[in-house]
Each structure stands twice: as C-alpha cells, then as structure tokens.
Motif scaffolding. Structure first.
Motif, short mmCIF file in Angstrom:
data_model
loop_
_atom_site.label_atom_id
_atom_site.label_comp_id
_atom_site.label_asym_id
_atom_site.label_seq_id
_atom_site.Cartn_x
_atom_site.Cartn_y
_atom_site.Cartn_z
N ALA A 37 0.88 -1.19 0.00
CA ALA A 37 0.00 0.00 0.00
C ALA A 37 0.92 1.23 0.00
N ARG A 38 0.32 2.42 -0.12
CA ARG A 38 1.17 3.63 -0.14
C ARG A 38 1.52 4.11 1.26
N ASN A 39 0.60 3.96 2.21
CA ASN A 39 0.75 4.59 3.52
C ASN A 39 1.72 3.79 4.42
N MET A 60 0.52 1.63 -6.56
CA MET A 60 0.29 0.61 -7.58
C MET A 60 -0.22 1.18 -8.91
N THR A 61 -0.44 2.48 -8.96
CA THR A 61 -0.80 3.06 -10.27
C THR A 61 0.46 3.43 -11.05
N LYS A 62 1.63 3.19 -10.45
CA LYS A 62 2.90 3.53 -11.12
C LYS A 62 3.60 2.25 -11.58
N CYS A 85 -5.67 -9.50 -3.77
CA CYS A 85 -5.64 -8.17 -4.41
C CYS A 85 -6.82 -7.37 -3.87
N SER A 86 -6.53 -6.56 -2.86
CA SER A 86 -7.60 -5.82 -2.18
C SER A 86 -7.53 -4.31 -2.45
N ALA A 87 -6.39 -3.83 -2.98
CA ALA A 87 -6.29 -2.38 -3.24
C ALA A 87 -7.39 -1.99 -4.22
N GLY A 88 -8.08 -0.93 -3.90
CA GLY A 88 -9.15 -0.49 -4.79
C GLY A 88 -9.62 0.90 -4.40
N ALA A 89 -10.27 1.58 -5.34
CA ALA A 89 -10.78 2.92 -5.06
C ALA A 89 -12.12 3.09 -5.78
N LEU A 132 -9.44 -12.20 -5.50
CA LEU A 132 -9.51 -10.91 -6.18
C LEU A 132 -10.76 -10.18 -5.68
N LEU A 133 -10.54 -8.95 -5.15
CA LEU A 133 -11.65 -8.21 -4.58
C LEU A 133 -12.43 -7.51 -5.69
N ALA A 134 -13.57 -8.12 -6.01
CA ALA A 134 -14.52 -7.46 -6.91
C ALA A 134 -15.50 -6.72 -6.00
N SER A 135 -16.80 -6.92 -6.22
CA SER A 135 -17.80 -6.23 -5.40
C SER A 135 -19.18 -6.70 -5.85
N GLY A 136 -20.17 -6.50 -4.98
CA GLY A 136 -21.56 -6.73 -5.41
C GLY A 136 -21.91 -5.79 -6.55
N VAL A 147 -18.43 3.87 -13.30
CA VAL A 147 -17.08 3.39 -13.63
C VAL A 147 -16.59 2.39 -12.58
N TYR A 148 -16.91 2.67 -11.32
CA TYR A 148 -16.53 1.71 -10.27
C TYR A 148 -17.18 0.35 -10.54
N ALA A 149 -18.51 0.36 -10.79
CA ALA A 149 -19.22 -0.91 -11.02
C ALA A 149 -18.66 -1.61 -12.26
N GLY A 178 -21.08 -6.67 -0.48
CA GLY A 178 -21.86 -5.43 -0.54
C GLY A 178 -21.08 -4.40 0.25
N PRO A 179 -21.74 -3.34 0.75
CA PRO A 179 -21.00 -2.33 1.51
C PRO A 179 -20.36 -2.91 2.78
N VAL A 180 -19.10 -2.54 3.01
CA VAL A 180 -18.36 -3.04 4.17
C VAL A 180 -17.87 -1.83 4.97
N THR A 182 -15.54 0.07 6.20
CA THR A 182 -14.10 0.39 6.11
C THR A 182 -13.97 1.87 5.71
N PRO A 183 -12.75 2.41 5.71
CA PRO A 183 -12.57 3.80 5.27
C PRO A 183 -13.04 4.04 3.84
N PHE A 184 -13.17 2.96 3.07
CA PHE A 184 -13.63 3.07 1.68
C PHE A 184 -14.96 3.83 1.59
N LEU A 185 -15.87 3.55 2.52
CA LEU A 185 -17.20 4.17 2.46
C LEU A 185 -17.09 5.69 2.60
N1 LIG Z 1 -15.74 -1.26 1.61
C1 LIG Z 1 -16.68 -1.58 0.76
O1 LIG Z 1 -17.85 -1.20 0.93
C2 LIG Z 1 -16.38 -2.45 -0.43
C3 LIG Z 1 -17.45 -3.16 -1.00
C4 LIG Z 1 -17.19 -4.00 -2.08
C5 LIG Z 1 -15.91 -4.11 -2.57
N2 LIG Z 1 -14.89 -3.38 -2.02
C6 LIG Z 1 -13.57 -3.53 -2.61
O2 LIG Z 1 -12.77 -4.22 -1.67
C7 LIG Z 1 -11.41 -3.77 -1.76
C8 LIG Z 1 -10.94 -3.31 -0.39
O3 LIG Z 1 -11.79 -2.24 0.00
P1 LIG Z 1 -11.68 -1.56 1.43
O4 LIG Z 1 -13.05 -1.33 1.88
O5 LIG Z 1 -10.73 -2.28 2.28
O6 LIG Z 1 -11.04 -0.17 0.97
P2 LIG Z 1 -10.15 0.87 1.81
O7 LIG Z 1 -10.40 0.72 3.26
O8 LIG Z 1 -10.38 2.20 1.17
O9 LIG Z 1 -8.68 0.38 1.47
C9 LIG Z 1 -8.17 0.49 0.18
C10 LIG Z 1 -6.74 0.06 0.18
O10 LIG Z 1 -6.21 0.27 -1.14
C11 LIG Z 1 -4.96 0.94 -1.00
N3 LIG Z 1 -4.69 1.79 -2.17
C12 LIG Z 1 -5.47 2.79 -2.66
N4 LIG Z 1 -4.84 3.38 -3.70
C13 LIG Z 1 -3.66 2.73 -3.86
C14 LIG Z 1 -2.57 2.89 -4.74
N5 LIG Z 1 -2.57 3.83 -5.70
N6 LIG Z 1 -1.50 2.06 -4.62
C15 LIG Z 1 -1.47 1.10 -3.65
N7 LIG Z 1 -2.48 0.90 -2.78
C16 LIG Z 1 -3.56 1.71 -2.88
C17 LIG Z 1 -5.13 1.80 0.24
O11 LIG Z 1 -3.86 2.06 0.82
P3 LIG Z 1 -3.04 3.45 0.70
O12 LIG Z 1 -4.03 4.56 0.70
O13 LIG Z 1 -2.13 3.38 1.88
O14 LIG Z 1 -2.30 3.31 -0.59
C18 LIG Z 1 -5.89 0.86 1.16
O15 LIG Z 1 -5.00 0.01 1.83
C19 LIG Z 1 -11.40 -2.68 -2.82
O16 LIG Z 1 -10.99 -3.25 -4.03
C20 LIG Z 1 -12.85 -2.24 -2.90
O17 LIG Z 1 -13.15 -1.76 -4.18
C21 LIG Z 1 -15.10 -2.56 -0.95
#
Ligand SMILES: NC(=O)c1ccc[n+]([C@@H]2O[C@H](COP(=O)([O-])OP(=O)(O)OC[C@H]3O[C@@H](n4cnc5c(N)ncnc54)[C@H](OP(=O)(O)O)[C@@H]3O)[C@@H](O)[C@H]2O)c1
Length: 258
Positions: A37-39, A60-62, A85-89, A132-136, A147-149, A178-180, A182-185
C-alpha cells in the motif's frame, strides 16, 4: 528451500489489513506477509501488530512499483500461497461530474494494477490461492457509480476466466461484498450519499474476510457475504438489468435530492 509467503495489496487499512491479520492467525505456515500500500506509517503499525509483515510501500498506479516488485520476486523466488488483491478505489458520482483523473485512477488501480499484480505473481503461485476483490457492484451496472461498477465487473469476469485457465494449478476466487464498514465508504463520498437500500447491508470487514478465506480454501468461484447480498445477486440474475438500473438510479436520485 523457497519461502512460503502471502501477498496482500491494499494492506494499510480496511479489508486488506484484515486479510493480513486473519491470514497470520489462520495460516501458520505462511512465513512472511508482503503488505502492499502507499501509507508506510499504517503499514509500520500493522507490522508492529503482525511480526511476519514485510512492508512494500508503493503506489500501484505507477509502473515502477511492478518493476521493483518483479526484481524482488526474481531474486527471492518465494512460493506465494496466498495472493489477495484488495487495493481499490471508488468515486460515487455521475460520470459527467467526476474529474477525468479520478476516473482514470479507478480504472488504473481496480483493473490494470490488479491484472498486472496477478500476472506478476502467477509463476510463483503454483498450488496457491488467489482472492480478487470485486464487489456486489459487479453484478449489475450502477448509475452514479458507473465506472466503479464497470471496473468491478471487469474483476469478476477476469477472475472467472483466470480460474478456468489455472484449473488444477491455482484456486481463484472473486470476492463480491456489498457495503463493508471500512474507510472506503468515507473516501467514496460518505455514508450519507449511500442509497438507502444499501445501508442495512453494511457488513464488518472481519466477517467478510473470514468468509472470503473460507470460500477461497474451499475453492469456490465466488465469495458473497450475507443473505442480503446473495438475494441481490439472485435478483440481478433474474430481473432484466434495465429494471435494476432504473431502481438504483431512482434511489440514488432520492439521496442526492435529500
Ligand atoms: N468497503 C466496501 O464497501 C467495499 C465493498 C465492495 C468491494 N470493495 C472492494 O474491496 C477492496 C478493499 O476495499 P476496502 O473497503 O478495504 O477499501 P479501503 O479501506 O479504502 O482500502 C483500500 C486500500 O487500497 C490501497 N490503495 C489505494 N490506492 C492505492 C494505490 N494507488 N497504490 C497502492 N495501494 C492503494 C489503500 O492504501 P493506501 O491509501 O495506503 O495506498 C488501502 O490500503 C477494494 O478493491 C474495494 O473496491 C469494498
């Protein structure tokens, strides 16, 4: 003797961090967990908690990230028993209201980086497990989240085809939560912008990850946590997608107007 490792991307928070914690507990034969991850600060905190963590602080975008990881893999030739593979945005806005760089970042991270990471690890994965982390969101197109979907539909399609290509060598599971909680929300625009129909479905990362690891070990094609998401999946299969798309569009519009 080849070192037995797990690689987890997106390990600095959310589900990625939870995968690291649970794999460390449940899979004692894993000698090292490569946390990507980046952080760096968050990865260092995780390393203090889980001593087998090895930090790969990288974006990982580089392309350079993949070049340096390739060098380490070629030098150490580990056995990757788990690749997660869980990194996602995600950005939850209509396409016309989203900056081009945000759209590009989503596709780059959710599709390109996940594909490159998987490809890079394959030679070291024999008899291993890929999650591989996809999503509902992969089940049906989602206006306001288009675009996310679409990027997650890519992950689901990729995972299913790869699974067939690697049958008998590597087990591949697409994880479709589905929604989890995490900070993603929050990153994707806050829970208040979430359509009402999604709110009761919010699951804990612990439960989603526990099920994903279980389903991966059983060699399941999909990991879908919770009865509500399984019902959603069935509806998405049975109902014409134009009806589902309309329902989602109207419910999203309701949230935006509130
Ligand atoms: N939470 C949900 O509701 C939900 C639902 C369905 C699917 N998902 C999917 O599940 C996966 C995990 O989600 P999450 O909820 O754990 O998300 P999250 O809490 O936002 O964590 C995302 C992770 O991706 C890393 N990341 C983001 N940009 C990156 C980059 N450019 N290079 C490297 N690492 C990067 C972040 O780390 P840094 O910022 O440190 O790089 C962080 O560790 C994702 O693919 C998401 O799309 C999430």
């Amino acid at each position: 003797m080849r070192k037995n490792i797990a690689i987890v991307t997106g390990a600095s928070c959310g589900m990625g961090r939870e995968f690291v914690r649970q794999l460390a507990k449940k899979e004692p034969c894993i000698e090292e967990i490569w946390a990507v991850a980046r952080n760096r600060t968050a990865l260092e905190a995780l390393q203090r908690e889980v001593s087998s963590v090895r930090i790969f602080s990288t974006d990982m975008t580089k392309q350079a990230s993949f070049d340096s990881l390739k060098l380490v893999l070629e030098k150490e030739k580990p056995h990757i028993s788990w690749l997660v593979c869980s990194a996602g945005a995600g950005t939850q806005k209509e396409v016309a209201k989203t900056e081009c760089r945000d759209l590009e970042n989503m596709i780059q991270l959710n599709c390109t980086a996940l594909t490159l990471m998987t490809r890079l690890c394959l030679p070291y994965c024999r008899n291993g497990q890929i999650l591989l982390l996809a999503s509902g969101a992969a089940f049906v197109p989602q206006p306001g989240f288009a675009v996310y979907a679409a990027s997650k539909a890519y992950v689901l399609s990729f995972a299913r085809a790869l699974r067939r290509e690697l049958k008998g060598q590597v087990r591949v599971t697409a994880v479709c939560p589905g929604p989890v909680d995490t900070p993603f929300l929050d990153k994707m625009g806050g829970r208040e912008h979430m359509p009402a129909f999604k709110k009761p479905f919010i699951a804990s990362p612990h439960s989603v990850v526990r099920k994903a690891i279980k389903d991966g070990k059983k060699g399941r094609e999909l990991s879908v946590y919770g009865i509500s998401m399984r019902v959603t999946q069935i509806f998405c299969k049975l109902l014409p997608h134009r009806i589902m798309i309309n329902i989602m569009y109207k419910s999203k519009r309701g949230v935006d107007r509130a």
